[in-house]
Design a protein around this motif. Structure first.
Motif, PDB file in Angstrom:
ATOM      1  N   LEU A 364       0.824  -1.209   0.000  1.00  0.00           N
ATOM      2  CA  LEU A 364       0.000   0.000   0.000  1.00  0.00           C
ATOM      3  C   LEU A 364       0.860   1.261   0.000  1.00  0.00           C
ATOM      4  CD1 LEU A 364      -2.721  -0.994   2.647  1.00  0.00           C
ATOM      5  CD2 LEU A 364      -2.785  -1.255   0.153  1.00  0.00           C
ATOM      6  N   TYR A 365       2.157   1.059   0.057  1.00  0.00           N
ATOM      7  CA  TYR A 365       3.062   2.209   0.047  1.00  0.00           C
ATOM      8  C   TYR A 365       3.143   2.788  -1.360  1.00  0.00           C
ATOM      9  CZ  TYR A 365       7.301   5.002   0.291  1.00  0.00           C
ATOM     10  OH  TYR A 365       8.202   6.031   0.217  1.00  0.00           O
ATOM     11  N   SER A 366       3.020   4.104  -1.452  1.00  0.00           N
ATOM     12  CA  SER A 366       3.117   4.782  -2.744  1.00  0.00           C
ATOM     13  C   SER A 366       4.075   5.945  -2.620  1.00  0.00           C
ATOM     14  CB  SER A 366       1.742   5.293  -3.194  1.00  0.00           C
ATOM     15  OG  SER A 366       1.876   6.141  -4.323  1.00  0.00           O
ATOM     16  N   GLU A 367       5.144   5.894  -3.375  1.00  0.00           N
ATOM     17  CA  GLU A 367       6.106   6.992  -3.358  1.00  0.00           C
ATOM     18  C   GLU A 367       5.470   8.279  -3.864  1.00  0.00           C
ATOM     19  OE1 GLU A 367      10.587   8.062  -5.070  1.00  0.00           O
ATOM     20  OE2 GLU A 367       9.754   6.044  -5.306  1.00  0.00           O
ATOM     21  N   ASP A 368       4.492   8.137  -4.766  1.00  0.00           N
ATOM     22  CA  ASP A 368       3.828   9.323  -5.306  1.00  0.00           C
ATOM     23  C   ASP A 368       3.145  10.127  -4.193  1.00  0.00           C
ATOM     24  OD1 ASP A 368       4.616   8.736  -7.849  1.00  0.00           O
ATOM     25  OD2 ASP A 368       2.749   7.724  -8.410  1.00  0.00           O
ATOM     26  N   PHE A 369       2.562   9.404  -3.214  1.00  0.00           N
ATOM     27  CA  PHE A 369       1.879  10.084  -2.117  1.00  0.00           C
ATOM     28  C   PHE A 369       2.837  10.477  -0.998  1.00  0.00           C
ATOM     29  CE2 PHE A 369      -1.842   8.208  -4.105  1.00  0.00           C
ATOM     30  CZ  PHE A 369      -2.826   9.165  -3.875  1.00  0.00           C
ATOM     31  N   ALA A 370       3.832   9.619  -0.716  1.00  0.00           N
ATOM     32  CA  ALA A 370       4.681   9.822   0.456  1.00  0.00           C
ATOM     33  C   ALA A 370       5.836  10.782   0.228  1.00  0.00           C
ATOM     34  CB  ALA A 370       5.239   8.472   0.914  1.00  0.00           C
ATOM     35  N   THR A 371       6.147  11.109  -1.009  1.00  0.00           N
ATOM     36  CA  THR A 371       7.336  11.900  -1.310  1.00  0.00           C
ATOM     37  C   THR A 371       7.330  13.262  -0.603  1.00  0.00           C
ATOM     38  OG1 THR A 371       8.645  12.888  -3.069  1.00  0.00           O
ATOM     39  CG2 THR A 371       6.268  12.880  -3.389  1.00  0.00           C
ATOM     40  N   GLY A 373       9.092  15.523  -2.012  1.00  0.00           N
ATOM     41  CA  GLY A 373       9.258  16.395  -3.168  1.00  0.00           C
ATOM     42  C   GLY A 373       7.909  16.806  -3.731  1.00  0.00           C
ATOM     43  N   ALA A 374       7.941  17.490  -4.850  1.00  0.00           N
ATOM     44  CA  ALA A 374       6.699  17.939  -5.485  1.00  0.00           C
ATOM     45  C   ALA A 374       5.895  16.743  -5.981  1.00  0.00           C
ATOM     46  CB  ALA A 374       7.032  18.868  -6.652  1.00  0.00           C
ATOM     47  N   ASP A 375       4.577  16.817  -5.856  1.00  0.00           N
ATOM     48  CA  ASP A 375       3.731  15.746  -6.360  1.00  0.00           C
ATOM     49  C   ASP A 375       2.437  16.333  -6.905  1.00  0.00           C
ATOM     50  OD1 ASP A 375       1.311  15.295  -4.374  1.00  0.00           O
ATOM     51  OD2 ASP A 375       3.050  15.733  -3.112  1.00  0.00           O
ATOM     52  N   ASP A 376       1.732  15.526  -7.692  1.00  0.00           N
ATOM     53  CA  ASP A 376       0.490  15.952  -8.319  1.00  0.00           C
ATOM     54  C   ASP A 376      -0.711  15.169  -7.794  1.00  0.00           C
ATOM     55  OD1 ASP A 376       1.847  17.780 -10.018  1.00  0.00           O
ATOM     56  OD2 ASP A 376       2.388  16.107 -11.355  1.00  0.00           O
ATOM     57  N   VAL A 377      -0.517  14.360  -6.753  1.00  0.00           N
ATOM     58  CA  VAL A 377      -1.588  13.457  -6.326  1.00  0.00           C
ATOM     59  C   VAL A 377      -2.167  13.816  -4.952  1.00  0.00           C
ATOM     60  CG1 VAL A 377      -0.694  11.526  -7.674  1.00  0.00           C
ATOM     61  CG2 VAL A 377       0.080  11.838  -5.310  1.00  0.00           C
ATOM     62  N   TYR A 378      -1.530  14.736  -4.240  1.00  0.00           N
ATOM     63  CA  TYR A 378      -1.979  15.044  -2.877  1.00  0.00           C
ATOM     64  C   TYR A 378      -2.031  16.556  -2.690  1.00  0.00           C
ATOM     65  CZ  TYR A 378      -2.311  14.694   2.240  1.00  0.00           C
ATOM     66  OH  TYR A 378      -2.734  14.776   3.552  1.00  0.00           O
ATOM     67  N   ASP A 379      -3.212  17.083  -2.445  1.00  0.00           N
ATOM     68  CA  ASP A 379      -3.381  18.515  -2.204  1.00  0.00           C
ATOM     69  C   ASP A 379      -3.297  18.759  -0.694  1.00  0.00           C
ATOM     70  OD1 ASP A 379      -4.144  21.137  -1.908  1.00  0.00           O
ATOM     71  OD2 ASP A 379      -5.752  21.020  -3.403  1.00  0.00           O
ATOM     72  N   GLN A 380      -2.223  19.378  -0.262  1.00  0.00           N
ATOM     73  CA  GLN A 380      -1.997  19.551   1.171  1.00  0.00           C
ATOM     74  C   GLN A 380      -3.061  20.441   1.818  1.00  0.00           C
ATOM     75  OE1 GLN A 380       2.011  20.088   2.534  1.00  0.00           O
ATOM     76  NE2 GLN A 380       2.895  19.123   0.715  1.00  0.00           N
ATOM     77  N   LYS A 381      -3.756  21.243   1.046  1.00  0.00           N
ATOM     78  CA  LYS A 381      -4.822  22.074   1.605  1.00  0.00           C
ATOM     79  C   LYS A 381      -5.951  21.216   2.191  1.00  0.00           C
ATOM     80  CE  LYS A 381      -4.233  26.088  -1.496  1.00  0.00           C
ATOM     81  NZ  LYS A 381      -3.176  25.514  -2.383  1.00  0.00           N
ATOM     82  N   HIS A 382      -6.119  19.986   1.666  1.00  0.00           N
ATOM     83  CA  HIS A 382      -7.189  19.107   2.132  1.00  0.00           C
ATOM     84  C   HIS A 382      -6.981  18.685   3.580  1.00  0.00           C
ATOM     85  CE1 HIS A 382      -8.049  17.788  -2.297  1.00  0.00           C
ATOM     86  NE2 HIS A 382      -8.470  19.016  -2.025  1.00  0.00           N
ATOM     87  N   ALA A 383      -5.738  18.739   4.050  1.00  0.00           N
ATOM     88  CA  ALA A 383      -5.447  18.300   5.414  1.00  0.00           C
ATOM     89  C   ALA A 383      -6.120  19.190   6.445  1.00  0.00           C
ATOM     90  CB  ALA A 383      -3.938  18.270   5.640  1.00  0.00           C
ATOM     91  N   GLU A 384      -6.363  20.458   6.119  1.00  0.00           N
ATOM     92  CA  GLU A 384      -6.946  21.383   7.096  1.00  0.00           C
ATOM     93  C   GLU A 384      -8.329  20.913   7.545  1.00  0.00           C
ATOM     94  OE1 GLU A 384      -8.304  26.073   7.550  1.00  0.00           O
ATOM     95  OE2 GLU A 384      -7.256  25.393   5.749  1.00  0.00           O
ATOM     96  N   GLY A 385      -9.184  20.553   6.592  1.00  0.00           N
ATOM     97  CA  GLY A 385     -10.516  20.078   6.946  1.00  0.00           C
ATOM     98  C   GLY A 385     -10.474  18.771   7.724  1.00  0.00           C
ATOM     99  N   PHE A 386      -9.561  17.891   7.341  1.00  0.00           N
ATOM    100  CA  PHE A 386      -9.416  16.621   8.043  1.00  0.00           C
ATOM    101  C   PHE A 386      -9.063  16.860   9.506  1.00  0.00           C
ATOM    102  CE2 PHE A 386      -6.186  13.614   9.628  1.00  0.00           C
ATOM    103  CZ  PHE A 386      -6.989  12.492   9.773  1.00  0.00           C
ATOM    104  N   ILE A 387      -8.071  17.730   9.738  1.00  0.00           N
ATOM    105  CA  ILE A 387      -7.624  17.982  11.103  1.00  0.00           C
ATOM    106  C   ILE A 387      -8.738  18.643  11.920  1.00  0.00           C
ATOM    107  CG2 ILE A 387      -5.970  19.277  12.520  1.00  0.00           C
ATOM    108  CD1 ILE A 387      -3.972  18.949  10.173  1.00  0.00           C
TER     109      ILE A 387
END
Length: 403
Positions: A364-371, A373-387
């Protein structure tokens, strides 16, 4: 069942001093036929050599030596590994795992020869009496169980030696036995001698299976393990049975001093005991298995498997293998084990075993999500609502406190 009703008893026989004395004692006190039963669970040919002749010389009418190695590893060791069970954080349960397979085979021999009683040489202080008799209760409640250490008045090795000497029964045992050891394909345990003092460091003569880490090679060695649906299949690319894999890994890990522990544990009967254990190959298998688990099990699944393993460690240690709870826990672990397919590389160096590479088709590990570095698969702004939702209860509590 009264003593007079016992006509034939099957004794769990090791050829040591205790069980050598038990054979004539049973014949004298129960006036019965004694059939010796020895289990080959991988303790080594030297412990089995001459066992049949020794049993007959001690007064047994027959001696059955049953090869249980493959069954032990496949049906008891690996299901336990799949639960993740480690007793009190360190003990890999080597003695505990062997008892149910031995007890089951002892009952099978008893049925075969038409025995009406079973006998073991466990003392009244230890865990093994509970493990054997718990299995007997589940598998053969109609058979009487005889435990000589809870019946006879002998209390020392000298008493046992004198008992055999007066009956002209030869034994290779001596009055001094420094350590009590129990070996099988998975491990060897050591108790007694200087180990009875927890402040005393084990001497070099305690350890018999592994090289002292201080004397291990100065160069590290790597070993690759491959798993398929929770079972080991290859070591360094070589296709092996679970038993063959364990034997090979025992040799590799022992040469680097891997697998030693020195613990004080809580026995089932209430007292504490100090033991030193050597589980070289098993340590590698556990580490490899858990490494793949970290790749394939999600947070909640891993948490449940960990709680399952904690519960199972006590079920197994306490001698409850043949119970509905044990079977339910094993079934739960097996559901997770179906995902444990992959390869692991472990580096061995002077007593340490460190996983340095791991991969799985079910990862289930994905370097695309865990990196980082820059990525196109995870919008860090979404974390605010989650928290905000995750911490909502704390926010409400704080707001109420201000009112």
């Amino acid at each position: 069942m009264s003593e007079q009703n016992v006509k034939k008893v099957v004794l769990a026989y090791s050829g040591g001093l205790d069980t050598s004395a038990i054979i004539p004692w049973l014949k004298e006190n129960y006036d019965c036929d004694v059939v010796a039963f020895a289990a080959d669970v991988g303790q080594g040919e030297e412990e089995l050599e001459g066992l049949h002749e020794k049993a007959i010389a001690s007064g047994a009418s027959e001696c059955y030596i049953v090869d249980l190695k493959e069954e032990f590893v496949k049906d008891y060791i690996f299901p336990t590994i799949q639960t993740g069970a480690v007793y009190e954080g360190e003990y890999l349960l080597g003695t505990s795992m062997a008892r149910p397979v031995i007890a089951k085979a002892q009952v099978e021999v008893a049925r075969k020869v038409g025995a009406d009683a079973l006998c073991h040489g466990c003392t009244g202080k230890g865990n093994d009496q509970v493990r054997f008799e718990g299995a007997f209760a589940a598998l053969a409640p109609d058979l009487k169980v005889i435990a000589p250490w809870r019946e006879w008045d002998m209390v020392s090795r000298e008493d046992l030696l004198d008992y055999l000497a007066t009956r002209n029964i030869k034994t290779t045992a001596s009055a001094t036995k420094i350590y009590s050891r129990d070996a099988n394909a998975w491990h060897i345990s050591h108790e007694g001698g200087e180990l009875e003092d927890p402040w005393c460091e084990p001497s070099k003569q305690v350890w018999t299976m592994t090289v002292d880490p201080e004397d291990a090679p100065d160069a590290p060695e790597t070993v690759q393990l491959s798993f398929q649906e929770g079972m080991i299949t290859h070591v360094n690319g070589e296709l092996l049975s679970p038993l063959q894999a364990l034997e090979k890994l025992n040799g590799i890990a022992a040469a680097h001093g891997v697998g030693r522990i020195d613990i004080v544990e809580n026995r089932l009967v209430g007292m504490k005991s100090r033991g030193c254990y050597e589980t070289p190959g098993g340590t590698l298998i556990y580490k490899g298995y858990k490494a793949i688990e970290t790749l394939v099990l999600d947070k909640h699944s891993l948490k449940h498997r960990e709680s399952l393993g904690l519960e199972f460690s006590h079920v197994l240690y306490d001698g409850r293998w043949f119970t509905p709870l044990c079977q339910a826990l094993l079934a739960g672990a097996q559901a997770f084990a179906q995902q444990i397919t992959g390869d692991v590389v472990i580096k061995l160096y002077k007593g340490n075993a460190t996983v340095i590479q791991k991969a799985s088709v079910n990862s289930l590990y994905s370097e695309d999500f865990a990196t980082f570095g820059a990525d196109d698969v995870y919008d860090q702004k979404h974390a605010e609502g989650f928290i905000r939702l995750y911490s909502l209860a704390s926010r409400i509590k704080a707001m109420q406190a201000k009112q």
